[in-house]
Design a protein around this motif. Structure first.
Motif, short mmCIF file in Angstrom:
data_model
loop_
_atom_site.label_atom_id
_atom_site.label_comp_id
_atom_site.label_asym_id
_atom_site.label_seq_id
_atom_site.Cartn_x
_atom_site.Cartn_y
_atom_site.Cartn_z
N ILE A 77 20.58 -23.52 27.52
CA ILE A 77 21.93 -24.08 27.60
C ILE A 77 21.86 -25.58 27.86
CG2 ILE A 77 24.06 -24.12 28.95
CD1 ILE A 77 23.82 -21.80 26.99
N ARG A 78 20.94 -25.99 28.72
CA ARG A 78 20.80 -27.42 29.01
C ARG A 78 20.40 -28.19 27.76
NH1 ARG A 78 17.54 -26.83 34.77
NH2 ARG A 78 19.40 -26.49 36.09
N ARG A 79 19.47 -27.58 26.97
CA ARG A 79 19.06 -28.26 25.74
C ARG A 79 20.23 -28.41 24.77
NH1 ARG A 79 14.16 -25.39 26.58
NH2 ARG A 79 14.88 -23.57 25.37
N ILE A 80 21.04 -27.36 24.69
CA ILE A 80 22.22 -27.43 23.80
C ILE A 80 23.19 -28.51 24.28
CG2 ILE A 80 24.28 -26.19 23.03
CD1 ILE A 80 22.56 -23.63 23.05
N MET B 208 22.22 -15.84 29.13
CA MET B 208 21.77 -17.05 28.45
C MET B 208 20.80 -17.80 29.33
SD MET B 208 25.19 -18.57 26.62
CE MET B 208 26.20 -18.50 28.08
N SER B 209 19.67 -18.28 28.75
CA SER B 209 18.70 -19.06 29.50
C SER B 209 19.30 -20.39 29.92
CB SER B 209 17.46 -19.32 28.62
OG SER B 209 16.66 -20.32 29.18
N THR B 210 19.11 -20.72 31.21
CA THR B 210 19.64 -21.99 31.72
C THR B 210 19.03 -23.16 30.99
OG1 THR B 210 19.95 -20.99 33.90
CG2 THR B 210 19.96 -23.39 33.77
N ASP B 211 17.72 -23.10 30.74
CA ASP B 211 17.06 -24.20 30.03
C ASP B 211 17.60 -24.35 28.63
OD1 ASP B 211 15.53 -24.75 32.22
OD2 ASP B 211 13.78 -23.60 31.54
N LEU C 119 30.39 -25.03 29.74
CA LEU C 119 29.17 -24.33 29.34
C LEU C 119 28.05 -24.61 30.34
CD1 LEU C 119 27.97 -22.54 27.11
CD2 LEU C 119 27.32 -24.63 25.88
N GLU C 120 27.97 -25.83 30.75
CA GLU C 120 26.94 -26.24 31.70
C GLU C 120 27.15 -25.60 33.07
OE1 GLU C 120 24.70 -30.51 32.19
OE2 GLU C 120 26.88 -30.49 32.41
N GLU C 121 28.44 -25.49 33.44
CA GLU C 121 28.76 -24.91 34.76
C GLU C 121 28.86 -23.39 34.71
OE1 GLU C 121 32.34 -26.85 35.95
OE2 GLU C 121 31.36 -28.79 36.33
N GLY C 122 28.77 -22.80 33.54
CA GLY C 122 28.80 -21.36 33.41
C GLY C 122 30.11 -20.73 33.81
N ARG C 123 31.21 -21.37 33.47
CA ARG C 123 32.54 -20.84 33.84
C ARG C 123 33.48 -20.92 32.66
NH1 ARG C 123 36.23 -24.91 34.31
NH2 ARG C 123 35.42 -27.03 34.64
N ASP C 124 34.58 -20.13 32.74
CA ASP C 124 35.61 -20.20 31.72
C ASP C 124 36.39 -21.50 31.85
OD1 ASP C 124 34.90 -17.77 30.67
OD2 ASP C 124 36.49 -16.64 31.72
N ALA D 191 28.74 -18.66 21.58
CA ALA D 191 29.85 -18.72 20.62
C ALA D 191 31.16 -18.27 21.25
CB ALA D 191 29.52 -17.86 19.41
N ALA D 192 31.12 -17.15 21.98
CA ALA D 192 32.34 -16.66 22.61
C ALA D 192 32.88 -17.66 23.61
CB ALA D 192 32.06 -15.32 23.29
N HIS D 193 31.97 -18.34 24.31
CA HIS D 193 32.41 -19.33 25.30
C HIS D 193 33.13 -20.49 24.60
CE1 HIS D 193 32.28 -21.69 29.02
NE2 HIS D 193 32.06 -22.72 28.22
N VAL D 194 32.54 -20.98 23.51
CA VAL D 194 33.16 -22.09 22.77
C VAL D 194 34.55 -21.69 22.29
CG1 VAL D 194 33.00 -23.52 20.70
CG2 VAL D 194 30.96 -23.06 22.05
N MET D 195 34.69 -20.47 21.77
CA MET D 195 36.00 -20.00 21.30
C MET D 195 37.01 -19.92 22.43
SD MET D 195 34.79 -17.05 18.59
CE MET D 195 36.48 -16.61 18.21
#
Length: 409
Positions: free
Chosen positions: A6-9, A1-4, A62-67, A126-130
């Protein structure tokens, strides 16, 4: 996933968070009746705070890229406990969690839609949100169940203490016990009746009195007020009643009794007369025990007013009563019990037939001459004139008292 991307989201969701929370609240109050039905004025603000905390956990991870981990949901345990006290069922609580997940995902899709790169990032997220919602709902469900068990245990303790106070004739102190009494429709000066139910045979593996009590409460429904507990292998209920006719309770109790019997739970149920005020609960409890004992270990439902005077006197006998039975009557009963009990059976049928030997013979499917012969032998052996009411009454009382099952008192 693009960092930019993800930041926009994350930035877009965070900026519009109040609106997303409001969408979630509106749907929850429309789709989950328990929330709209709750009388707690703080429920909506509590749910809003919880939803915002869960949404922020999604954004942070999501921002930190971790579970997500359990520690990300520190607010969920307290909120779950609140839902228990606010009367929201676990299924409704988890349904609201799912509605929150949908509202958040719709907001992410809305932000990502104008930009193809961000849309790709949203799909990947999506998988991360779930995963985050799964961890959060698990933490919340565990906290809910723990609180529910504690609440049930505490509620059971308070109800047991209340019943013990009432049956001991103690004044119910101000506080939780008095609050439970009033919530159950029990008032200090209101009419009450006591019910005692005991299993007449051992329960099968997997059965329990607690489960039987749950079935009784479910079958009688919320309209039936009162408090019921399990105490010393018996169920005790103290019920408010509207009239002095306690037998009005019997049809519903017999319906539930049949339902339990179909599940292999056979109970002997005794119901007291109606008493004026809960101060008389000890006397009502004693009466319910007498009614239960009248079943002599057989399943059934009996209210005390359904017993005859002789039944009542036999069940309430004291040691002196047995000593007053004449030796001739005592010997007659003992001898006949040692044989086949035919004489006693004939005498009981004779009384049940209003002292009519022909009807008694028909009841027993015997020739009338046999009935006459047995009645003559009974009269000879007891010295009773079976045409005199006083003699018959004395003999019947002796039979009933001396043939009472052991352990019934």
């Amino acid at each position: 996933m693009s960092t930019d991307s993800i930041r926009r989201i994350v930035s877009g969701v965070r900026d519009g968070l109040p609106g997303t929370v409001e969408v979630f609240l509106t749907r929850t109050w429309e789709q989950v009746p328990a929330y709209a039905a709750s009388p707690d004025p703080n429920l909506r603000s509590d749910v809003a705070s919880h939803a915002e905390a869960v949404f922020r956990a999604v954004l942070i991870t999501l921002e930190e890229g971790r579970d997500a981990v359990r520690e990300d949901f520190h607010l969920s345990a307290d909120q779950a406990a609140n839902r228990v006290r606010q009367g929201v069922a676990l299924a409704d609580f988890l349904q609201a969690f799912r509605l929150g997940q949908v509202a958040l995902w719709e907001r992410i899709v809305e932000i990502a839609a104008p930009d193809p790169e961000t849309s790709q990032a949203a799909l990947a997220a999506a998988a991360h949100v779930m995963q985050v919602i799964e961890v959060g709902s698990t933490v919340a469900a565990e906290a809910y169940l723990n609180t529910q068990q504690l609440e049930l245990a505490e509620g059971d303790r308070i109800r047991r203490d209340l019943v013990e106070d009432l049956l001991a004739g103690r004044e119910v102190p101000a506080g939780p016990r008095l609050e439970v009494a009033r919530s159950c429709g029990l008032e200090r000066d209101g009419r009450v009746a006591v019910i005692i139910a005991v299993p007449v045979r051992p329960l099968r593996v997997g059965q329990s009195l607690r489960e039987a009590l749950r079935i009784i409460r479910t079958e009688l429904g919320p309209a039936q007020e009162g408090v019921a507990v399990i105490q010393q292998e018996q169920m005790i209920g103290i019920l408010p009643v509207a009239t002095d006719d306690v037998q009005a309770l019997v049809p519903d109790l017999r319906r539930v009794h049949r339902q339990l019997a179909r599940q292999g739970i056979d109970l002997a149920v005794g119901v007291s007369t109606v008493h004026p005020g809960w101060a008389s609960a000890p006397a009502a409890y004693a009466e319910a025990g007498i009614a239960r004992d009248s079943l002599a270990g057989e399943p059934g439902v009996v209210a005390l007013p359904m017993l005859s005077t002789v039944d009542y006197l036999v069940l309430r006998e004291d040691p002196t009563v047995r000593r007053l039975i004449r030796p001739e009557l005592r010997q007659f009963v003992a001898d006949d019990l040692a044989r086949d009990g035919a004489m006693i059976e004939t005498m009981l049928a004779y009384v049940a037939s209003d002292l009519n030997a022909k009807l008694a013979a028909e009841r027993l499917h015997m020739h009338v001459n046999t009935a006459y012969y047995r009645l003559e032998r009974i009269a000879e052996r007891t010295g009773c004139d079976l045409r005199r009411f006083a003699d018959v009454e004395e003999l019947i009382f002796a039979i009933r008292l001396l043939t009472k099952p052991r352990g019934v008192s």
